[in-house]
Scaffold this motif. Structure first.
Motif, PDB file in Angstrom:
ATOM      1  N   MET A  10       0.763  36.408   2.215  1.00 31.06           N
ATOM      2  CA  MET A  10      -0.415  35.665   2.983  1.00 31.06           C
ATOM      3  C   MET A  10      -1.366  35.133   1.670  1.00 31.06           C
ATOM      4  O   MET A  10      -1.404  35.486   0.671  1.00 31.06           O
ATOM      5  CB  MET A  10      -1.230  36.627   3.667  1.00 31.06           C
ATOM      6  N   ALA A  11      -1.689  33.751   1.730  1.00 38.85           N
ATOM      7  CA  ALA A  11      -2.458  33.145   0.950  1.00 38.85           C
ATOM      8  C   ALA A  11      -3.970  33.429   1.001  1.00 38.85           C
ATOM      9  O   ALA A  11      -4.271  33.471   2.138  1.00 38.85           O
ATOM     10  CB  ALA A  11      -2.267  31.512   1.054  1.00 38.85           C
ATOM     11  N   ASP A  12      -4.645  33.395  -0.019  1.00 42.32           N
ATOM     12  CA  ASP A  12      -6.038  33.706  -0.027  1.00 42.32           C
ATOM     13  C   ASP A  12      -6.662  32.181  -0.277  1.00 42.32           C
ATOM     14  O   ASP A  12      -6.700  31.513  -1.073  1.00 42.32           O
ATOM     15  CB  ASP A  12      -6.549  34.295  -1.339  1.00 42.32           C
ATOM     16  N   LEU A  13      -6.885  31.745   1.264  1.00 41.43           N
ATOM     17  CA  LEU A  13      -7.151  30.412   1.147  1.00 41.43           C
ATOM     18  C   LEU A  13      -8.683  30.446   1.926  1.00 41.43           C
ATOM     19  O   LEU A  13      -9.084  30.514   3.166  1.00 41.43           O
ATOM     20  CB  LEU A  13      -6.306  29.582   1.882  1.00 41.43           C
ATOM     21  N   PRO A  14      -9.582  30.289   0.914  1.00 43.34           N
ATOM     22  CA  PRO A  14     -11.167  30.155   1.665  1.00 43.34           C
ATOM     23  C   PRO A  14     -11.030  29.208   2.550  1.00 43.34           C
ATOM     24  O   PRO A  14     -10.754  27.812   2.302  1.00 43.34           O
ATOM     25  CB  PRO A  14     -12.042  30.358   0.197  1.00 43.34           C
ATOM     26  N   ALA A  15     -12.116  29.216   3.450  1.00 40.07           N
ATOM     27  CA  ALA A  15     -12.761  27.980   4.288  1.00 40.07           C
ATOM     28  C   ALA A  15     -13.189  27.082   3.329  1.00 40.07           C
ATOM     29  O   ALA A  15     -13.959  27.355   2.296  1.00 40.07           O
ATOM     30  CB  ALA A  15     -13.751  28.390   5.271  1.00 40.07           C
ATOM     31  N   GLY A  16     -13.039  25.687   3.653  1.00 37.55           N
ATOM     32  CA  GLY A  16     -13.320  24.699   2.780  1.00 37.55           C
ATOM     33  C   GLY A  16     -12.491  24.199   1.893  1.00 37.55           C
ATOM     34  O   GLY A  16     -12.708  23.167   1.202  1.00 37.55           O
ATOM     35  N   THR A  17     -11.290  24.973   1.754  1.00 33.87           N
ATOM     36  CA  THR A  17     -10.369  24.535   0.548  1.00 33.87           C
ATOM     37  C   THR A  17      -9.830  23.232   1.103  1.00 33.87           C
ATOM     38  O   THR A  17      -9.271  22.741   1.999  1.00 33.87           O
ATOM     39  CB  THR A  17      -9.119  25.543   0.589  1.00 33.87           C
ATOM     40  N   PRO A  18      -9.784  22.202   0.114  1.00 28.26           N
ATOM     41  CA  PRO A  18      -9.332  20.926   0.376  1.00 28.26           C
ATOM     42  C   PRO A  18      -7.660  20.980   0.334  1.00 28.26           C
ATOM     43  O   PRO A  18      -7.092  21.598  -0.623  1.00 28.26           O
ATOM     44  CB  PRO A  18      -9.773  19.723  -0.649  1.00 28.26           C
ATOM     45  N   LEU A  19      -6.961  20.189   1.077  1.00 30.06           N
ATOM     46  CA  LEU A  19      -5.610  20.326   1.275  1.00 30.06           C
ATOM     47  C   LEU A  19      -5.097  18.862   1.316  1.00 30.06           C
ATOM     48  O   LEU A  19      -5.752  18.141   1.960  1.00 30.06           O
ATOM     49  CB  LEU A  19      -4.996  21.169   2.360  1.00 30.06           C
ATOM     50  N   ARG A  20      -3.796  18.544   0.898  1.00 30.88           N
ATOM     51  CA  ARG A  20      -3.078  17.303   1.180  1.00 30.88           C
ATOM     52  C   ARG A  20      -1.856  17.765   1.847  1.00 30.88           C
ATOM     53  O   ARG A  20      -0.967  18.699   1.408  1.00 30.88           O
ATOM     54  CB  ARG A  20      -2.704  16.599  -0.057  1.00 30.88           C
ATOM     55  N   ILE A  21      -1.612  17.073   2.929  1.00 32.10           N
ATOM     56  CA  ILE A  21      -0.412  17.640   3.717  1.00 32.10           C
ATOM     57  C   ILE A  21       1.037  16.690   3.237  1.00 32.10           C
ATOM     58  O   ILE A  21       0.957  15.492   2.979  1.00 32.10           O
ATOM     59  CB  ILE A  21      -0.465  16.911   5.281  1.00 32.10           C
ATOM     60  N   LEU A  22       1.818  17.720   3.024  1.00 32.79           N
ATOM     61  CA  LEU A  22       3.154  17.169   2.591  1.00 32.79           C
ATOM     62  C   LEU A  22       4.079  16.932   3.775  1.00 32.79           C
ATOM     63  O   LEU A  22       5.147  16.198   3.499  1.00 32.79           O
ATOM     64  CB  LEU A  22       3.725  18.025   1.480  1.00 32.79           C
ATOM     65  N   GLY A  23       4.189  17.830   4.630  1.00 28.34           N
ATOM     66  CA  GLY A  23       5.074  17.877   5.707  1.00 28.34           C
ATOM     67  C   GLY A  23       4.432  18.603   6.889  1.00 28.34           C
ATOM     68  O   GLY A  23       3.662  19.364   6.786  1.00 28.34           O
ATOM     69  N   TYR A  24       5.130  18.161   7.948  1.00 23.36           N
ATOM     70  CA  TYR A  24       4.483  18.807   9.102  1.00 23.36           C
ATOM     71  C   TYR A  24       5.632  19.055  10.252  1.00 23.36           C
ATOM     72  O   TYR A  24       6.641  18.348  10.326  1.00 23.36           O
ATOM     73  CB  TYR A  24       3.714  17.779  10.160  1.00 23.36           C
ATOM     74  N   SER A  25       5.875  20.252  11.075  1.00 25.97           N
ATOM     75  CA  SER A  25       6.836  20.824  11.556  1.00 25.97           C
ATOM     76  C   SER A  25       7.266  20.114  12.801  1.00 25.97           C
ATOM     77  O   SER A  25       8.309  19.955  13.089  1.00 25.97           O
ATOM     78  CB  SER A  25       6.827  22.250  11.974  1.00 25.97           C
ATOM     79  N   GLY A  26       6.187  19.401  13.237  1.00 27.10           N
ATOM     80  CA  GLY A  26       6.165  18.923  14.733  1.00 27.10           C
ATOM     81  C   GLY A  26       6.815  19.755  15.778  1.00 27.10           C
ATOM     82  O   GLY A  26       6.699  21.084  15.314  1.00 27.10           O
ATOM     83  N   GLY A  27       7.034  19.425  16.843  1.00 30.74           N
ATOM     84  CA  GLY A  27       7.352  20.384  17.927  1.00 30.74           C
ATOM     85  C   GLY A  27       6.950  20.291  19.494  1.00 30.74           C
ATOM     86  O   GLY A  27       6.339  19.291  19.372  1.00 30.74           O
ATOM     87  N   PRO A  28       7.490  20.910  20.329  1.00 31.91           N
ATOM     88  CA  PRO A  28       6.800  20.789  21.470  1.00 31.91           C
ATOM     89  C   PRO A  28       5.600  20.956  21.887  1.00 31.91           C
ATOM     90  O   PRO A  28       4.905  21.759  21.210  1.00 31.91           O
ATOM     91  CB  PRO A  28       7.996  21.493  22.272  1.00 31.91           C
TER      92      PRO A  28
END
Length: 146
Positions: free
Chosen positions: A1-19
């Motif tokens: 589990m990542a320690d990812l605090p609220a407000g952390t900026p992210l850049r999306i590299l990939g997305y799973s998609g799905g139904p």
């Protein structure tokens, strides 16, 4: 589990998609492979909601990650914790195709009673890499990515 605090900026590299599956008692978690822009770690974010920050009007707009459209080229987001009551309200409204059929009994259920299913896209090998830390939350965008 990542320690990812609220407000952390992210850049999306990939997305799973799905139904898209509408259910009043279960939620789908869609996978986003992201770079944490603060420490440059790669993290898998599992999300049942995405939102757009409406800075001019306080209520944020929420939708299912199924609506994420990579063709819009909006890949920067901020990580937020998901408010269980907001998630339940979203599930309740999304599961009814007609507002007259809303089932408000979901609001009385504890958040732990909601079943969660992770969407894994086996055709995208980077999305299956187990060594990345994982976080569960909401991605908030400044522009609408759907």
């Amino acid at each position: 589990m990542a320690d990812l605090p609220a407000g952390t900026p992210l850049r999306i590299l990939g997305y799973s998609g799905g139904p898209e599956i509408r259910s009043k008692d279960s939620v789908l978690l869609y996978e986003f492979l992201c770079i944490n822009l603060i420490n440059k770690d790669t993290v898998r974010v599992f999300s049942s909601l995405i939102s757009v920050d409406n800075s001019e009007s306080p209520p944020e707009s929420y939708t299912t990650p199924h609506q994420f459209n990579g063709d819009k080229q909006i890949f920067d987001a901020v990580f937020e914790q998901i408010d269980p009551d907001r998630e339940k309200m979203f599930l309740m409204t999304m599961s009814a195709s007609d507002p007259k059929n809303l089932d408000a009994t979901l609001l009385d259920q504890p958040a732990g009673n909601i079943k969660r299913f992770v969407i894994l896209n086996h055709s995208l090998p980077p999305m299956l890499v187990q060594k990345y830390k994982c976080a569960f939350g909401c991605l908030r965008f400044k522009q609408q990515p759907w």
